[in-house]
Design a protein around this motif. Structure first.
Motif, mmCIF file in Angstrom:
data_model
loop_
_atom_site.group_PDB
_atom_site.id
_atom_site.type_symbol
_atom_site.label_atom_id
_atom_site.label_comp_id
_atom_site.label_asym_id
_atom_site.label_seq_id
_atom_site.Cartn_x
_atom_site.Cartn_y
_atom_site.Cartn_z
ATOM 1 N N LEU A 1 0.804 -1.222 0.000
ATOM 2 C CA LEU A 1 0.000 0.000 0.000
ATOM 3 C C LEU A 1 0.836 1.271 0.000
ATOM 4 N N LEU A 2 1.744 1.433 0.971
ATOM 5 C CA LEU A 2 2.481 2.685 1.093
ATOM 6 C C LEU A 2 3.370 2.938 -0.126
ATOM 7 N N ASP A 3 4.020 1.894 -0.628
ATOM 8 C CA ASP A 3 4.876 2.074 -1.802
ATOM 9 C C ASP A 3 4.048 2.489 -3.017
ATOM 10 N N TRP A 4 2.904 1.853 -3.206
ATOM 11 C CA TRP A 4 2.054 2.208 -4.344
ATOM 12 C C TRP A 4 1.555 3.659 -4.245
ATOM 13 N N LEU A 5 1.183 4.062 -3.043
ATOM 14 C CA LEU A 5 0.709 5.435 -2.865
ATOM 15 C C LEU A 5 1.843 6.435 -3.074
ATOM 16 N N GLN A 6 3.001 6.125 -2.569
ATOM 17 C CA GLN A 6 4.140 7.032 -2.718
ATOM 18 C C GLN A 6 4.481 7.240 -4.186
ATOM 19 N N THR A 7 4.348 6.192 -4.966
ATOM 20 C CA THR A 7 4.703 6.264 -6.385
ATOM 21 C C THR A 7 3.595 6.881 -7.234
ATOM 22 N N GLN B 1 2.535 4.354 10.623
ATOM 23 C CA GLN B 1 3.178 3.048 10.424
ATOM 24 C C GLN B 1 4.433 2.942 11.280
ATOM 25 N N ARG B 2 5.120 4.079 11.462
ATOM 26 C CA ARG B 2 6.377 4.047 12.211
ATOM 27 C C ARG B 2 6.177 4.159 13.713
ATOM 28 N N THR B 3 5.142 4.884 14.151
ATOM 29 C CA THR B 3 5.068 5.265 15.558
ATOM 30 C C THR B 3 3.985 4.562 16.352
ATOM 31 N N ARG B 4 3.039 3.920 15.734
ATOM 32 C CA ARG B 4 1.950 3.298 16.504
ATOM 33 C C ARG B 4 2.482 2.180 17.404
ATOM 34 N N GLU B 5 1.888 2.091 18.571
ATOM 35 C CA GLU B 5 2.322 1.078 19.538
ATOM 36 C C GLU B 5 2.055 -0.323 18.991
ATOM 37 N N VAL B 6 3.004 -1.209 19.223
ATOM 38 C CA VAL B 6 2.864 -2.571 18.730
ATOM 39 C C VAL B 6 1.713 -3.273 19.426
ATOM 40 N N ALA B 7 1.481 -2.933 20.680
ATOM 41 C CA ALA B 7 0.436 -3.622 21.437
ATOM 42 C C ALA B 7 -0.962 -3.256 20.975
ATOM 43 N N GLU B 8 -1.073 -2.185 20.217
ATOM 44 C CA GLU B 8 -2.407 -1.758 19.777
ATOM 45 C C GLU B 8 -2.997 -2.796 18.821
ATOM 46 N N ALA B 9 -4.319 -2.964 18.896
ATOM 47 C CA ALA B 9 -4.986 -3.945 18.042
ATOM 48 C C ALA B 9 -4.707 -3.645 16.578
ATOM 49 N N VAL B 10 -4.291 -4.688 15.853
ATOM 50 C CA VAL B 10 -3.939 -4.506 14.446
ATOM 51 C C VAL B 10 -5.113 -3.968 13.642
ATOM 52 N N GLU B 11 -6.331 -4.435 13.942
ATOM 53 C CA GLU B 11 -7.491 -4.027 13.156
ATOM 54 C C GLU B 11 -7.767 -2.539 13.274
ATOM 55 N N LYS B 12 -7.289 -1.882 14.332
ATOM 56 C CA LYS B 12 -7.514 -0.451 14.516
ATOM 57 C C LYS B 12 -6.361 0.393 14.007
ATOM 58 N N HIS B 13 -5.322 -0.242 13.515
ATOM 59 C CA HIS B 13 -4.183 0.503 12.995
ATOM 60 C C HIS B 13 -4.616 1.302 11.766
ATOM 61 N N PRO B 14 -4.144 2.554 11.602
ATOM 62 C CA PRO B 14 -4.549 3.369 10.455
ATOM 63 C C PRO B 14 -4.323 2.698 9.107
ATOM 64 N N VAL B 15 -3.197 2.009 8.966
ATOM 65 C CA VAL B 15 -2.950 1.324 7.700
ATOM 66 C C VAL B 15 -3.996 0.241 7.472
ATOM 67 N N ALA B 16 -4.344 -0.487 8.542
ATOM 68 C CA ALA B 16 -5.366 -1.528 8.413
ATOM 69 C C ALA B 16 -6.714 -0.931 8.039
ATOM 70 N N LEU B 17 -7.008 0.260 8.576
ATOM 71 C CA LEU B 17 -8.266 0.929 8.224
ATOM 72 C C LEU B 17 -8.328 1.228 6.736
ATOM 73 N N PHE B 18 -7.246 1.775 6.206
ATOM 74 C CA PHE B 18 -7.232 2.102 4.783
ATOM 75 C C PHE B 18 -7.226 0.843 3.924
ATOM 76 N N GLU C 1 -2.370 1.811 -9.717
ATOM 77 C CA GLU C 1 -3.235 2.878 -10.228
ATOM 78 C C GLU C 1 -4.616 2.817 -9.592
ATOM 79 N N HIS C 2 -5.196 1.613 -9.522
ATOM 80 C CA HIS C 2 -6.501 1.454 -8.898
ATOM 81 C C HIS C 2 -6.457 1.837 -7.421
ATOM 82 N N THR C 3 -5.372 1.481 -6.754
ATOM 83 C CA THR C 3 -5.237 1.784 -5.333
ATOM 84 C C THR C 3 -5.182 3.286 -5.101
ATOM 85 N N CYS C 4 -4.405 3.998 -5.895
ATOM 86 C CA CYS C 4 -4.285 5.453 -5.733
ATOM 87 C C CYS C 4 -5.613 6.151 -6.029
#
Length: 877
Positions: free
Chosen positions: A601-607, A627-644, A662-665
């Motif tokens: 996801l992040l690589d495709w969006l960056q490009t 992606q860099r700063t969220r606590e590891v203990a936080e539920a994965v399903e609530k992670h911002p990347v997981a939301l997107f 292209e479709h992702t962007c």
């Protein structure tokens, strides 16, 4: 600010030039290359002829592209140095913004209330040196003037009027008004707004604002903002405040009113906005956009022309012609087969009607649409809309308890005096749609607590016996509703589900319109439960991990109740107790697919994200930081990347294997646009939310709320309580052929006007048919639009050389509960629909009246040829 050189002759020249350019483009490269189709180009020429003399009602049928014509007129007015105000329903701000941007017109986001109006002078929206009165085009909500001025509202709401009057007095050489200093302090932003408005007024002392302020100053006491009740609706201070707010908007040469048939009353918020807030130049014109300038009564023509701004003598001249035409229609319907006089009189009045209204009215209908014309020609006159296939509920096919309920309800119409017995009346009126049945049960089963059912000892013996019979029939009807899930078993809901699932079996999406929330919610839950069970049995992925258990035992129409009823209806082989386990297992088994997409996801969006739009790039930075700063203990399903990840996969139909960068962007940008829009009023907290809607945390909150949806999403409900951002997301997803929802159940007042829902749907079900045919036209118009799913399917069918009988139609299915009040409702609607077509479509006698008789068909053809025509292309179209 309006240029002193503005004139309508320059606008007319620009409109004709634009139409000619589009014509040349169409001739050189084909119609597909042109931004405007032939009817829209003809409309520009017609506007050029009329707009310099007076306003115009643009009454093209729903889905014919009125907005595109209006944008061309707006652009021409701006280029000529004029200013434009667009007044539109609150929910259509983003669509107007998109259309204006596409047409090359710059405009701030829709102005919805006082808070954002005043914030323009705080430097956050429009800079202090370029406030509202400098913007060439403004878009205002029709509810802009619906301000709350109650006893406990904040003082800043009423400070602008006294501040403007006080500063104007001071600048004119007078002292500040008595009481001004005692009323300090004022909010700084309101002070800045007042100073800016007064400076603008003083730059041109000849403008009406100066005279108005002078008269107000000389004839009235200064309006002290501390007197709260002085500013309530209908008071002089409220009227003055509306005027002053209008001064801050500036004067307009053109006012475009979208959905101009709404809120016709003289005291409505829209009428006050047009009559008191918006300030017009001496040569100002109005463009009223409405597919239904008249809906129920010919008197509505007068209201339409009043909204257009026509003087009363002109309206008085038009009204007798309108009345004569309406009377001629009524007489013709009774005698069209037998009376030459009736037919001739109709022809004369129709000609007079067309001559009188043509200067003010333009209307194209679907017969001019290229696809409709092709369909009609190939099928020898068959209607491209299939309205003959009702979802019919026949009493004879019902279970015994429901047959008893219908018979008992009809017996009540004979036995009871419905104007005296509220319970019996409500039961008869609501039996077919299920609305309010639960509330009625308590009254029926506990008559001793209900005054409407109690037997009065003073009444006669005959009346006592009649009341006893009424009670007996009510008790009989109540037996049908003794199941704990009566709405899930309601015959009309089950018939609607059968029609929806049949369309789904043909890979069609379905748009359902209803009025009553409880039956609509029951329909959605039962549809989702049934599709969930089918998916689990077939091994198809179902985007749901748990079933809500909240209030499971007390809510008779909860998700679990729907699952239990669906399990019984489908005779599902799955063990009911294992369904939660099966849901969790299949959801977890797809985590690998989501993780695969998440890694890209992040690589495709960056490009692939565009560099000319700062919003997507800004949100990507937040996403990378999360992606860099969220606590590891936080539920994965609530992670911002997981939301997107979930949101993009839902929007694209979960097709990970074929998903490209292209479709992702594209999906990412669409999600940002949809989730960032929110309807607001003039509440400061709500306005703050709008101003920070693009900020990261609010965006995450909206995606979390949407992705946290716990019913799978096969069917979704859009009603008055649905947030504006959610409506945008639902509209976006419904317009994609592969994604959920497959069924959108929309409350009539929310989804019937303005929304484009046509890109993946051509099937409409009227679950609760309306009384107003204009409303039904608007509902069908959500899928019957330029570039619709139906037109694409027609193209495909013609390329495959399918025979005329196999060409697709737009399917419109009313739900009719035979033998109930519902059937009477539908008959009244059909009659009113005929009246509407006579007024607006030239179909004074429905074609079905000829009944296959050649002579009668010839008479109908002659009547149709002489019907009024307001198309800029003329009758040849």
């Amino acid at each position: 600010m309006t240029s002193g050189t503005f004139n309508w002759a320059t606008v007319a020249v620009a409109l004709r030039e634009r139409a000619s350019q589009q014509q040349q483009l169409a001739c050189a490269e084909g119609e597909a290359a042109a931004h405007l189709n032939p009817g829209q180009r003809a409309s520009l020429h017609a506007l050029a002829e009329r707009i310099g003399d007076h306003g115009v009602v643009l009454a093209d049928e729903v889905g014919m592209g009125k907005t595109r014509i209006a944008v061309e007129l707006i652009r021409a007015v701006n280029h000529a140095g004029g200013r434009v105000a667009v007044v539109a329903p609150p929910g259509l701000g983003y669509q107007w913004h998109d259309e204006l941007k596409r047409g090359g017109v710059d405009a701030p986001a829709m102005l919805r209330g006082l808070y954002r109006y005043l914030e323009a002078w705080s430097g956050e929206e429009i800079t202090p040196d370029k406030p509202w009165f400098e913007a060439p085009t403004l878009v205002l909500s029709q509810a802009f003037a619906n301000w709350r001025m109650g006893e406990h509202t904040s003082r800043w709401r009423r400070e602008l009027l006294p501040l403007v009057l006080a500063r104007w007095r001071k600048d004119a050489g007078f002292k500040y008004p008595n009481g001004f200093h005692a009323s300090c302090p004022y909010d700084s932003w309101v002070e800045q707004a007042a100073a800016s408005i007064v400076k603008h007024i003083n730059q041109d002392p000849r403008q009406p604002a100066c005279t108005w302020l002078a008269n107000l100053n000389n004839q009235n006491a200064w309006p002290d903002p501390r007197n709260q009740t002085d500013y309530s609706s209908g008071t002089p201070h409220r009227d003055w405040l509306e005027q002053v707010v209008g001064f801050g908007l500036g004067t307009f040469d053109l006012v475009v009113i979208d959905e101009a048939h709404k809120s016709r009353g003289s005291d409505s918020g829209l009428s006050r906005l047009l009559g008191n807030v918006l300030q017009s130049t001496l040569q100002s014109r109005r463009l009223c956009m409405t597919a239904t300038p008249v809906e129920l009564d010919v008197e509505q023509w007068r209201q339409t022309f009043e909204r257009l701004g026509l003087d009363e003598p002109v309206r008085d001249r038009l009204q007798p012609v309108i009345n004569d035409f309406a009377q001629a229609i009524r007489h013709l319907r009774a005698h069209w087969r037998s009376s030459d006089t009736a037919r001739q009189h109709y022809q004369v009045t129709a000609s007079a009607f067309q001559s009188a209204l043509s200067p003010y009215l333009l209307r194209r209908d679907k017969r001019e649409d290229v696809d409709v014309a092709r369909f009609t020609e190939l099928t020898q006159g068959k209607n491209y809309r299939n309205t003959d296939s009702a979802v019919s509920v026949d009493v004879g096919t019902l279970s015994l308890p429901w047959r008893q309920a219908v018979c008992a309800t009809e017996a009540l119409s004979v036995t009871a005096r419905l104007d005296e017995n509220v319970t019996a009346k409500r039961l008869r009126l609501t039996l077919a749609n299920g609305h309010g049945i639960a509330d009625l049960l308590a009254q029926i089963n506990e008559p001793e607590d209900s005054s409407v059912l109690a037997v009065d000892e003073q009444t006669s013996t005959v009346d006592n016996k009649r009341q006893q019979r009424v009670q007996w029939w009510l008790q009989t009807a109540a037996h049908a509703f003794q199941t704990p899930h009566h709405l899930f078993e309601h015959p009309a809901i089950l018939a609607t589900i059968a029609a929806i699932e049949a369309a789904h079996g043909q890979d069609e999406k379905v748009l359902v319109f209803g009025r009553f929330t409880a039956p609509m919610r029951a329909l959605v839950r039962l549809l989702n439960a049934r599709e969930m069970l089918r998916s689990l049995q077939a091994g198809r992925y179902w985007p749901q991990s748990v079933i809500q258990t909240r209030d499971e035992d007390s809510d008779e129409h909860s998700q679990w109740a729907a699952v239990r009823v669906a399990h019984r209806q489908l005779q599902s082989p799955l063990a009911l107790s294992r369904i939660p386990e099966l849901l969790a297992t299949q959801y977890n088994s797809h985590s690998a697919r989501r993780e695969q997409f998440r890694r890209h996801l992040l690589d495709w969006l960056q490009t692939g994200l565009p560099h000319d739009d700062p919003l997507p790039r800004a949100m990507l930075k937040h996403l990378e930081a999360a992606q860099r700063t969220r606590e590891v203990a936080e539920a994965v399903e609530k992670h911002p990347v997981a939301l997107f990840v979930r949101a993009i996969l839902d929007l694209t139909g979960e097709d990970v294997e074929h998903l490209t960068a292209e479709h992702t962007c594209t999906a990412f940008c669409q999600l940002l646009s949809a989730a960032s829009d929110q309807r607001t009023d003039d509440d400061p907290e709500a306005a703050d939310n709008q101003e920070t809607a693009l900020q990261w945390e609010l965006l995450l909150a909206r995606l979390q709320a949407e992705s946290g949806h716990q019913e799978g999403g096969f069917a979704r409900l859009m009603y008055g309580g649905t947030e504006q951002s959610t409506r945008r997301l639902l509209q976006l997803a419904f317009n994609r052929s592969k994604s959920f929802p497959r069924v959108l159940v929309a409350q009539s007042t929310v989804g019937r006007e303005g929304l484009n829902l046509h890109l993946a749907c051509k099937t409409v079900i009227l679950m609760h048919p309306e009384w107003n045919p204009g409303v039904v036209e608007q509902q069908i118009g959500r899928v019957d639009r330029v570039g619709s799913q139906w037109s694409r399917q027609l193209d495909d069918a013609l390329k495959q050389n399918r025979p005329p009988a196999q060409l697709p139609q737009i399917d419109v299915h009313p739900v009719i509960f035979r033998g109930t009040y519902d059937e009477y409702n539908w008959q009244v609607l059909l009659e009113r629909w005929d009246d509407l077509r006579a007024q607006l479509h030239g179909e004074v006698i429905p074609a079905r009246e000829a009944d296959g008789d050649v002579a009668y068909e010839q008479l109908l053809a002659e009547l149709k040829a002489g019907a009024p025509c307001f198309s800029p292309l003329g009758r040849s179209a």
